[in-house]
Design a protein around this motif. Structure first.
Motif, mmCIF file in Angstrom:
data_model
loop_
_atom_site.group_PDB
_atom_site.id
_atom_site.type_symbol
_atom_site.label_atom_id
_atom_site.label_comp_id
_atom_site.label_asym_id
_atom_site.label_seq_id
_atom_site.Cartn_x
_atom_site.Cartn_y
_atom_site.Cartn_z
ATOM 1 N N LYS A 155 -5.554 2.626 -6.365
ATOM 2 C CA LYS A 155 -4.916 1.956 -5.228
ATOM 3 C C LYS A 155 -5.676 0.677 -4.868
ATOM 4 C CE LYS A 155 -4.734 3.805 -0.956
ATOM 5 N NZ LYS A 155 -4.390 4.853 0.031
ATOM 6 N N ALA A 156 -7.007 0.801 -4.780
ATOM 7 C CA ALA A 156 -7.822 -0.373 -4.440
ATOM 8 C C ALA A 156 -7.656 -1.468 -5.501
ATOM 9 C CB ALA A 156 -9.290 0.029 -4.315
ATOM 10 N N THR A 157 -7.619 -1.049 -6.778
ATOM 11 C CA THR A 157 -7.533 -2.025 -7.863
ATOM 12 C C THR A 157 -6.187 -2.738 -7.861
ATOM 13 O OG1 THR A 157 -9.073 -0.707 -9.168
ATOM 14 C CG2 THR A 157 -7.746 -2.314 -10.365
ATOM 15 N N LEU A 158 -5.107 -1.976 -7.716
ATOM 16 C CA LEU A 158 -3.778 -2.594 -7.722
ATOM 17 C C LEU A 158 -3.616 -3.546 -6.543
ATOM 18 C CD1 LEU A 158 -1.749 0.575 -8.753
ATOM 19 C CD2 LEU A 158 -2.113 -1.465 -10.167
ATOM 20 N N LEU A 159 -4.122 -3.131 -5.368
ATOM 21 C CA LEU A 159 -4.051 -4.019 -4.203
ATOM 22 C C LEU A 159 -4.851 -5.291 -4.452
ATOM 23 C CD1 LEU A 159 -4.408 -1.493 -1.257
ATOM 24 C CD2 LEU A 159 -2.504 -3.071 -1.595
ATOM 25 N N PHE A 160 -6.060 -5.110 -4.968
ATOM 26 C CA PHE A 160 -6.936 -6.260 -5.195
ATOM 27 C C PHE A 160 -6.305 -7.260 -6.164
ATOM 28 C CE2 PHE A 160 -10.445 -8.209 -7.703
ATOM 29 C CZ PHE A 160 -11.024 -8.954 -6.687
ATOM 30 N N ILE A 161 -5.795 -6.748 -7.278
ATOM 31 C CA ILE A 161 -5.267 -7.643 -8.317
ATOM 32 C C ILE A 161 -3.935 -8.277 -7.904
ATOM 33 C CG2 ILE A 161 -4.388 -7.769 -10.703
ATOM 34 C CD1 ILE A 161 -7.430 -7.395 -10.571
ATOM 35 N N PHE A 162 -3.027 -7.490 -7.331
ATOM 36 C CA PHE A 162 -1.656 -7.975 -7.192
ATOM 37 C C PHE A 162 -1.310 -8.582 -5.835
ATOM 38 C CE2 PHE A 162 -1.246 -5.123 -10.866
ATOM 39 C CZ PHE A 162 -0.603 -5.976 -11.748
ATOM 40 N N LEU A 163 -2.120 -8.300 -4.815
ATOM 41 C CA LEU A 163 -1.737 -8.759 -3.488
ATOM 42 C C LEU A 163 -1.595 -10.285 -3.369
ATOM 43 C CD1 LEU A 163 -0.832 -7.350 -0.999
ATOM 44 C CD2 LEU A 163 -3.191 -7.171 -0.241
ATOM 45 N N PRO A 164 -2.525 -11.066 -3.944
ATOM 46 C CA PRO A 164 -2.371 -12.520 -3.776
ATOM 47 C C PRO A 164 -1.029 -13.034 -4.307
ATOM 48 C CG PRO A 164 -4.533 -12.022 -4.709
ATOM 49 C CD PRO A 164 -3.767 -10.729 -4.688
ATOM 50 N N ARG A 165 -0.635 -12.561 -5.476
ATOM 51 C CA ARG A 165 0.617 -13.045 -6.061
ATOM 52 C C ARG A 165 1.832 -12.433 -5.402
ATOM 53 N NH1 ARG A 165 -0.598 -17.820 -7.581
ATOM 54 N NH2 ARG A 165 -1.520 -18.009 -9.662
ATOM 55 N N LEU A 166 1.691 -11.227 -4.869
ATOM 56 C CA LEU A 166 2.808 -10.621 -4.146
ATOM 57 C C LEU A 166 3.132 -11.475 -2.924
ATOM 58 C CD1 LEU A 166 4.734 -8.195 -4.031
ATOM 59 C CD2 LEU A 166 3.100 -7.072 -2.530
ATOM 60 N N LYS A 167 2.069 -11.955 -2.272
ATOM 61 C CA LYS A 167 2.288 -12.848 -1.121
ATOM 62 C C LYS A 167 2.978 -14.132 -1.570
ATOM 63 C CE LYS A 167 -1.345 -10.929 1.706
ATOM 64 N NZ LYS A 167 -2.622 -11.088 2.375
ATOM 65 N N THR A 217 0.840 -1.203 0.000
ATOM 66 C CA THR A 217 0.000 0.000 0.000
ATOM 67 C C THR A 217 0.873 1.251 0.000
ATOM 68 O OG1 THR A 217 -1.609 -1.216 1.317
ATOM 69 C CG2 THR A 217 -1.908 1.169 1.191
ATOM 70 N N GLU A 218 1.890 1.231 0.867
ATOM 71 C CA GLU A 218 2.825 2.358 0.968
ATOM 72 C C GLU A 218 3.567 2.565 -0.357
ATOM 73 O OE1 GLU A 218 3.660 4.206 3.716
ATOM 74 O OE2 GLU A 218 5.550 5.127 3.097
ATOM 75 N N PHE A 219 3.989 1.477 -0.982
ATOM 76 C CA PHE A 219 4.706 1.565 -2.256
ATOM 77 C C PHE A 219 3.830 2.241 -3.319
ATOM 78 C CE2 PHE A 219 6.108 0.019 -6.405
ATOM 79 C CZ PHE A 219 7.483 0.237 -6.333
ATOM 80 N N ILE A 220 2.584 1.811 -3.411
ATOM 81 C CA ILE A 220 1.659 2.385 -4.395
ATOM 82 C C ILE A 220 1.442 3.873 -4.112
ATOM 83 C CG2 ILE A 220 -0.724 2.326 -5.254
ATOM 84 C CD1 ILE A 220 -0.681 -0.731 -4.686
ATOM 85 N N GLU A 221 1.324 4.216 -2.837
ATOM 86 C CA GLU A 221 1.135 5.632 -2.486
ATOM 87 C C GLU A 221 2.351 6.473 -2.865
ATOM 88 O OE1 GLU A 221 0.039 5.427 1.618
ATOM 89 O OE2 GLU A 221 -2.070 4.996 1.153
ATOM 90 N N LEU A 222 3.546 5.936 -2.621
ATOM 91 C CA LEU A 222 4.776 6.656 -2.966
ATOM 92 C C LEU A 222 4.862 6.872 -4.481
ATOM 93 C CD1 LEU A 222 7.204 4.828 -0.506
ATOM 94 C CD2 LEU A 222 6.714 7.295 -0.497
#
Lengths: 215, 215
Positions: free
Chosen positions: B190-202, B88-93
């Motif tokens: 922000k919501a979209t990037l988190l939603f799409i990428f978070l599972p694979r980032l983990k 989240t912080e990365f996307i905000e930066l």
């Protein structure tokens, strides 16, 4: 007889316009270029399409129709399939469509980035309409169970990434060190789209688990 | 004294060139436009940059440097954080960087789609280099545990979607019915990037589970 000739001339103009608009963004393409490509005099083009704006609008309408019609067929083809298998098939159908008909996604990609005066590009209101139609088709045919908000985030990310991967293929393939028309790039795209989107596709299509750890 | 004046002139040219190249794709931008923007005569620009190609290459080199330097700092800022929070912080930066300095991502987005003669755009070999550098930085600083192939697929999809979302913001925001410079569009991204990428980032960052159901 005259009508038939007229229809043929119009068809020749449209074909040439699709080619030119898939190589040049709206503002840099010209009726002159299209005339040269079609082998048709400038004034005759203006007889059928009084302005570049009207010609571009006709092309955008046509490619949006083609894309939505094809997407409808693809959804029908995969609606009964298991998710991973169906999604793989969908991506293959999309890439096959683009291989035989690369102009629609190129025209979209090329004009998507005209950031400055986007609202001045004629026919571009058709693009939000296309995205809405694709959403409606997906909901009607696939009947996903997830919240509408998540379905929208999924579909928009998927379509915008597809427009880059296929519409801007030459650049993105080069980043991979690949030929944009070769099998390795197609395999890379397919693997990447499956890898990125499959977890969330399962989330939006299947009944929810009682608890979700993220989201 | 002369050196200082010379440096200032060069800086004025570079600033004007960044603006013009962020509004016009390479092939349609001209030294004349840049001169007009800078208020500097055409021949004086040629004294510092003998050709449009050399000027564009200098700009591409500069924006790639800026982007890689910033990304390095962002990775440092989030390396110790919990994944969701750090992402989240990365996307905000990244969005904050783009808000104050929108030219780099616009220039990339605008030229990414020049499908026809991409290899002829000078300085564009710097773009694959940038993606490689971002990959190397990520691996060095974040130390993800997943297979290299998956890390690549993740990073490439993320960066190409970011280039669309931020570099082609006016179009994509309009598809959402939003103002590209407004808070709702930033929240949506922000919501979209988190939603799409978070599972694979983990998946790519954390030690693997014994079995994976897909992938």
């Amino acid at each position: 007889m005259k009508d038939r000739k007229s229809a043929r001339t119009k068809e020749t103009i449209v074909r040439a316009a699709r080619k030119i608009f898939s190589e040049h963004a709206y503002h840099t393409a010209s009726i002159r270029m299209i005339g040269k490509e079609a082998g048709i005099e400038h004034p005759l083009i203006n007889y059928y399409f009084p302005s570049k704006a009207e010609l571009f609008d006709a092309i955008i309408r046509e490619i949006c129709e083609e894309f939505a019609a094809s997407a409808g067929e693809w959804f029908d083809a995969i609606r009964e399939r298991e998710i991973t298998e169906g999604f793989t098939e969908f991506i293959e159908l999309l890439m096959e469509f683009n291989r035989h008909n690369p102009e629609p996604l190129r025209i979209l990609a090329l004009n998507l980035t005209q950031t400055k005066d986007f609202s001045l590009i004629p026919g571009y209101h058709r693009f939000p309409d296309l995205i809405s139609r694709l959403h409606t088709l997906y909901v009607e045919k696939i009947k996903p169970m997830g919240p509408d908000q998540e379905i929208r985030m999924f579909l928009h990310s998927f379509y915008f990434l597809i427009i880059s991967f296929l519409g801007a293929g030459p650049c993105i393939a080069q980043v991979q060190g690949m030929d944009p028309d070769g099998e390795p790039y197609r395999e890379w795209m397919k693997a990447t789209l499956l890898f990125i989107f499959l977890p969330r596709l399962k989330d939006i299509n299947l009944p929810r688990a009682a608890a979700r750890e993220d989201g």
